[in-house]
Design an enzyme around this catalytic site. Structure first.
Site, PDB file in Angstrom:
ATOM      1  N   SER A 170       1.351  -7.461  -0.816  1.00 44.00           N
ATOM      2  CA  SER A 170       2.049  -8.440  -0.096  1.00 44.00           C
ATOM      3  C   SER A 170       0.976  -9.733   0.238  1.00 44.00           C
ATOM      4  O   SER A 170       1.678 -10.561   0.997  1.00 44.00           O
ATOM      5  CB  SER A 170       2.614  -7.871   1.320  1.00 44.00           C
ATOM      6  OG  SER A 170       1.636  -7.459   2.126  1.00 44.00           O
ATOM      7  N   THR A 195       1.537  -3.998   4.287  1.00 44.24           N
ATOM      8  CA  THR A 195       1.736  -4.328   5.823  1.00 44.24           C
ATOM      9  C   THR A 195       1.083  -5.847   6.049  1.00 44.24           C
ATOM     10  O   THR A 195       1.071  -6.362   7.177  1.00 44.24           O
ATOM     11  CB  THR A 195       0.340  -3.355   6.558  1.00 44.24           C
ATOM     12  OG1 THR A 195      -0.751  -3.748   5.800  1.00 44.24           O
ATOM     13  CG2 THR A 195       1.141  -2.000   6.350  1.00 44.24           C
ATOM     14  N   ASP A 196       0.417  -6.430   5.171  1.00 47.01           N
ATOM     15  CA  ASP A 196      -0.426  -7.548   5.389  1.00 47.01           C
ATOM     16  C   ASP A 196       0.322  -8.927   5.661  1.00 47.01           C
ATOM     17  O   ASP A 196       0.075  -9.740   6.330  1.00 47.01           O
ATOM     18  CB  ASP A 196      -1.223  -8.046   4.091  1.00 47.01           C
ATOM     19  CG  ASP A 196      -2.335  -6.977   4.052  1.00 47.01           C
ATOM     20  OD1 ASP A 196      -2.863  -6.575   5.151  1.00 47.01           O
ATOM     21  OD2 ASP A 196      -3.189  -7.103   2.966  1.00 47.01           O
ATOM     22  N   THR A 229       0.817  -1.229  -0.098  1.00 50.40           N
ATOM     23  CA  THR A 229       0.094   0.030  -0.123  1.00 50.40           C
ATOM     24  C   THR A 229       0.847   1.354  -0.047  1.00 50.40           C
ATOM     25  O   THR A 229       0.520   2.213  -0.660  1.00 50.40           O
ATOM     26  CB  THR A 229      -0.891   0.046   1.164  1.00 50.40           C
ATOM     27  OG1 THR A 229      -1.764  -1.042   1.103  1.00 50.40           O
ATOM     28  CG2 THR A 229      -1.664   1.229   1.593  1.00 50.40           C
TER      29      THR A 229
HETATM   30  C1  SIN Z   1      -0.097  -5.219   1.085  1.00 49.62           C
HETATM   31  O1  SIN Z   1       0.018  -5.899   1.973  1.00 49.62           O
HETATM   32  O2  SIN Z   1       0.546  -5.299   0.233  1.00 49.62           O
HETATM   33  C2  SIN Z   1      -1.406  -4.350   0.873  1.00 49.62           C
HETATM   34  C3  SIN Z   1      -2.210  -3.757   2.419  1.00 49.62           C
HETATM   35  C4  SIN Z   1      -0.818  -2.917   2.782  1.00 49.62           C
HETATM   36  O3  SIN Z   1       0.144  -2.814   2.718  1.00 49.62           O
HETATM   37  O4  SIN Z   1      -1.647  -2.174   4.002  1.00 49.62           O
END
Ligand code: SIN
Length: 315
Positions: A58, A91-92, A12
């Site tokens: 991710s 973040t995931d 993100t």
């Molecule tokens: C991801 O994990 O690539 C999408 C969600 C995020 O980064 O918050």
């Protein structure tokens, strides 16, 4: 030794959308890591190199991307002119990558993961501030002689072995599974509430990433869990290749529904290595006398899966 390398993997933090006020409508992994760096004025005079390793949401993280990331990390950490590395990530699955790197990184330079909860086009985009903080943490850690894998998010430094996503929506989304952050970082780069030393990396090296991935799946215990999925996995494995490991996301301190427990004996008898973690957010699963399946300590089920993969590969 002052250059900092920024390895981009997507997420993100590199996401874009049409409407700055509808920050939930966006596509992750759209901007290059060079564009992310260019958007942070405070980084203009820092000697940085931006390298695009991957461009993924991710949730789609894979062994293949980790292999590529490991290759780049190994190359840049070995350079005498490099003080440390920042990795931009989604973040995931940041907890999984952070734990993997914590186990593999050898040497004593800082490796700092960062991410964002809002896309780059959102009014309240948090990526630029997090990226600025991550670079400053590499500089400061190198000066203090601190090395290892950490994550810098929302003004906190988390140990790579402990960090996990604890909230699916707020900017302050990460915690350490009950462990405190290693420090707070303000927007001038000043640290407070510092915990040292940083946890030492495992130092297992990068060779393991060249191996084929052994299949390890996660099974959750819950009401009515009767092991149906485990039986299905064993049947599938008979046709399609071996199931090498199972991580159980148990209730409470890693307890299991008796229906699931009964079926797990079949899996163990067929050579599947079985470890126990917990679906509870804090406290983990400690080893106790009489354990049938090994306990995974403080690791999240997803981190425990990484740990079991490494164990099966001899690390
Ligand atoms: C991801 O994990 O690539 C999408 C969600 C995020 O980064 O918050």
């Amino acid at each position: 030794m002052q250059n900092i390398v920024i390895l981009g993997t997507g997420g993100t933090i590199a996401g874009t959308g049409q409407d700055p006020e509808r920050s939930w409508q966006y596509k992750a992994a759209q901007l290059s890591v060079a564009q992310l760096v260019d958007a942070v004025p405070e980084l203009r005079h820092v000697p940085l190199e931006a390298v695009q390793v991957a461009q993924v949401d991710s949730k789609d993280m894979s062994w293949a991307v980790w292999r590529e990331l490991g290759r780049e990390l190994q190359k840049h950490l070995a350079r005498e002119d490099v003080a440390g590395v920042v990795i931009t990530h989604g973040t995931d699955t940041l907890d999984e990558t952070a734990y993997l790197l914590h186990r593999l990184v050898d040497g004593d330079k800082p490796v700092v993961l960062t991410a964002a909860m809002r896309p780059a086009t959102a009014l309240d985009a948090d990526g630029p501030g997090n990226l600025r903080d991550a670079v400053r943490v590499v500089q400061e850690a190198a000066q203090r002689g601190l090395g290892g894998v950490v994550a810098v998010l929302h003004g906190r430094i988390w140990a790579g072995a402990q960090v996990r996503k604890a909230c699916s929506s707020e900017l302050d989304a990460f915690d350490g599974g009950g462990k405190p952050p290693l420090a707070l970082v303000d927007d001038q780069g000043q640290w407070s509430n510092v915990v040292t030393p940083w946890p030492a990396s495992g130092g297992a090296g990068w060779q393991v990433l060249a191996s084929p991935l052994p299949r390890v799946e996660i099974i959750t215990s819950h009401a009515d869990a009767d092991g149906w999925l485990v039986e299905a996995a064993l049947a599938h494995a008979r046709q399609n290749g071996p199931l090498k490991g199972l991580v159980l996301a148990g209730t409470g301190h890693g307890t299991l529904h008796k229906g699931l427990e009964a079926v797990l004996a079949h899996a163990a008898a067929q050579g599947v290595t079985i470890w126990r973690s917990s679906r509870v957010a804090r406290g983990g699963v400690g080893s106790r006398e009489g354990d049938v399946f090994a306990a995974c300590g403080d690791l999240t089920p997803a981190q425990a899966r990484v740990a079991l993969v490494l164990y099966l590969l001899g690390v």
